[in-house]
Design a protein around this motif. Sequence first.
Motif, PDB file in Angstrom:
ATOM      1  N   PHE A 247      53.904  33.845  40.951  1.00 31.49           N
ATOM      2  CA  PHE A 247      53.259  34.696  41.915  1.00 31.49           C
ATOM      3  C   PHE A 247      51.878  34.134  42.129  1.00 31.49           C
ATOM      4  O   PHE A 247      50.952  33.927  41.158  1.00 31.49           O
ATOM      5  N   ASP A 248      51.678  33.803  43.699  1.00 31.49           N
ATOM      6  CA  ASP A 248      50.308  33.322  43.920  1.00 31.49           C
ATOM      7  C   ASP A 248      49.673  34.195  44.876  1.00 31.49           C
ATOM      8  O   ASP A 248      50.243  34.206  46.070  1.00 31.49           O
ATOM      9  N   PRO A 249      48.707  35.084  44.567  1.00 27.47           N
ATOM     10  CA  PRO A 249      48.131  35.913  45.289  1.00 27.47           C
ATOM     11  C   PRO A 249      47.697  35.394  46.710  1.00 27.47           C
ATOM     12  O   PRO A 249      47.537  36.076  47.589  1.00 27.47           O
TER      13      PRO A 249
ATOM     14  N   GLU B 126      41.376  41.874  45.131  1.00 24.26           N
ATOM     15  CA  GLU B 126      40.522  40.976  45.835  1.00 24.26           C
ATOM     16  C   GLU B 126      39.360  40.926  45.037  1.00 24.26           C
ATOM     17  O   GLU B 126      38.821  42.010  44.431  1.00 24.26           O
ATOM     18  N   ILE B 127      38.893  39.642  44.878  1.00 21.87           N
ATOM     19  CA  ILE B 127      37.520  39.332  44.075  1.00 21.87           C
ATOM     20  C   ILE B 127      36.516  38.861  44.638  1.00 21.87           C
ATOM     21  O   ILE B 127      36.833  37.875  45.609  1.00 21.87           O
ATOM     22  N   THR B 128      35.265  39.330  44.740  1.00 22.91           N
ATOM     23  CA  THR B 128      34.229  38.700  45.324  1.00 22.91           C
ATOM     24  C   THR B 128      33.114  38.293  44.354  1.00 22.91           C
ATOM     25  O   THR B 128      33.033  39.090  43.449  1.00 22.91           O
ATOM     26  N   LEU B 129      32.362  37.293  44.557  1.00 21.67           N
ATOM     27  CA  LEU B 129      31.320  36.936  43.614  1.00 21.67           C
ATOM     28  C   LEU B 129      30.152  36.609  44.343  1.00 21.67           C
ATOM     29  O   LEU B 129      30.358  36.235  45.665  1.00 21.67           O
ATOM     30  N   SER B 130      28.943  37.120  43.843  1.00 22.01           N
ATOM     31  CA  SER B 130      27.915  37.045  44.715  1.00 22.01           C
ATOM     32  C   SER B 130      27.325  35.444  44.940  1.00 22.01           C
ATOM     33  O   SER B 130      26.613  35.162  45.896  1.00 22.01           O
TER      34      SER B 130
ATOM     35  N   LYS C 140      38.184  44.481  43.719  1.00 25.26           N
ATOM     36  CA  LYS C 140      38.479  45.621  44.761  1.00 25.26           C
ATOM     37  C   LYS C 140      40.015  45.783  44.799  1.00 25.26           C
ATOM     38  O   LYS C 140      40.851  44.864  45.121  1.00 25.26           O
ATOM     39  N   LEU C 141      40.421  46.984  44.388  1.00 26.19           N
ATOM     40  CA  LEU C 141      41.920  47.311  44.363  1.00 26.19           C
ATOM     41  C   LEU C 141      42.561  47.876  45.477  1.00 26.19           C
ATOM     42  O   LEU C 141      41.881  49.452  45.703  1.00 26.19           O
TER      43      LEU C 141
END
Length: 581
Positions: free
Chosen positions: A124-126, A139-143, A158-159
């Motif tokens: 599984f590759d998001p 989703e993942i965000t980095l500053s 973020k889900l």
Amino acid sequence: MLMNRFRTYILTLLTLILLSAAHTSWAATASMNRSIISENETLILVVQTQDMSTDQIDLSVLETDFEILGTSQSSQIQLFSGGRSSNKQWQITLAPLRSGTLTIPALTVGNETTQELEISVQAFDPANENKKEQEVFIEITLSKDRAYVQEQIIFTIKLFYKSAIRSGALTSPNIDNAVIERLGEDITYQAEKNGTHYSVLERRFALFPQKSGNITIDPIRFNGQIQDKQAQPRSRFDGFLGQSLFNDPFSPTLKNFRTKSTAQSITILPRPAAATGKNWLPAKNLKLTENISEQSNTLDVGQPLTRTLTITAEGLNSSQLPELPLPDLENSKNYRDQKSQNNQIGKMGITGISQQKIALVPTAEGILHLPEIKIPWWDVVANQQRVAILAARTIMVTPGNNFTVTPSNTENTQPLLTAEPRQTHSSIWVILSGLFFILWCATLYLLWKEKQNNKQKISQEENVSEHRHLRKKLSSIEKACHENNIAAAHTALITWAKTRWPENPPQNLAALANHSDQPDVISALQNMDRILYSTRKKIMEWQEFLKTTRALLSQKTPSHDRPIIKTLPPLYSRGEHPLLK
């Protein structure tokens, strides 16, 4: 004679066939509802046997390649003309731990053994998934993806979900050589993504890498149950307003769901050579301020002055802030108070605050010089070194109300009032005032020291008593587990937890899970909660439960400094979001 032998042979053959068929019918079987799944999906393994006398099934061999999400057991008996048939069935929900061709090994059911099965698990590759078709995704965000060592990085999860989530757990970032701080509570809102409306749960963390180099953050995983909108009614009495007459309309069908984010990579830079100073302080902004109790620049001898120095640093934890350089002052007694530290959490992350109070008591008249204080720090926005400066201050110290009267310039040979006696009494008064002040400070210090010793002694006695009380509660938990009494184990766990955290006593297993940040402990408590309230008889692996929760149960002192991560509310409350409270 020949006919009798033939009849005997036929009867013997029929008996052997019947015995063989009976033995074959008692063999345990295993089957799956799917043979090809994705890495983020689940499958149901069904194990059946006609031996109604056994309740034992060994599932430990599955844990190498699968996570066991749930187990249910049922029995069926069918009567028909001339006999009856019966079977016992287990349904095990499994989630693969890796991709590839996995083998479900033979399971031991009583004295029987099932056959082996194979299943194909696709990776599984998001990043390659069509989010528009997904029920839940992360989703993942980095500053920033490049930062200095010990610099703050904001990590946001973020889900996104379309269907109602009934229960679930979201993992936290796992990074070696880094300090991780939770930033406030979860927030929820609505958002549109690729033309589809979603509910969003947002969770933020502050990361402080402690070692330079390239680091990888493992994918964030969600594992839970969501409402299955496509599920069909299972009763044969369908049709009344689109629902079964015997299905609870307020208990929609649930399905297990798993998903994960992509892994994240960050480059951590070492401390630059241009950074000078004893301490390394990478921050967005750093200020050094002063507040004094007396606004006047003049003090009397023996008059105390309280000086409050504060360091405020955006993007640094208060534990990273240094001690202030405070040199000894001439003609003054200095009394340093205990330093206070705290963190303020805002939209931009953590702001660390360190405050130091110093009491100054002038001991002689003259000029009291408070020298300049400098703190070098690194501006991560401008990428250059800066210096926070507190300017020097000068205070004039006077003898106070002491004064002298000089003789008037007259022809009288004897002055009306001489200065020497007044000066003598004034000097004696200054010396006595200083001595009394020193004795007063010493008395206060001795009283404070005695009070601290008494507090420490009482605290030690309370800790010993509390430890014995908790040990007794733990014995009750272990006894209930060894007796396979899930109700007694549940009661003992809640009783222990209320004693363990009296300031915020958990009322249920989900609230107890909030006191742990280890996913395996949270999962073990959730599994116990599901089994406790299940209408069907389920198996509880007590040895594995005690082994998994040992880290939580063996804590000796409350962790007041660590923020409680509220992961789940009670698992079976309806109408509430399970990841929020």
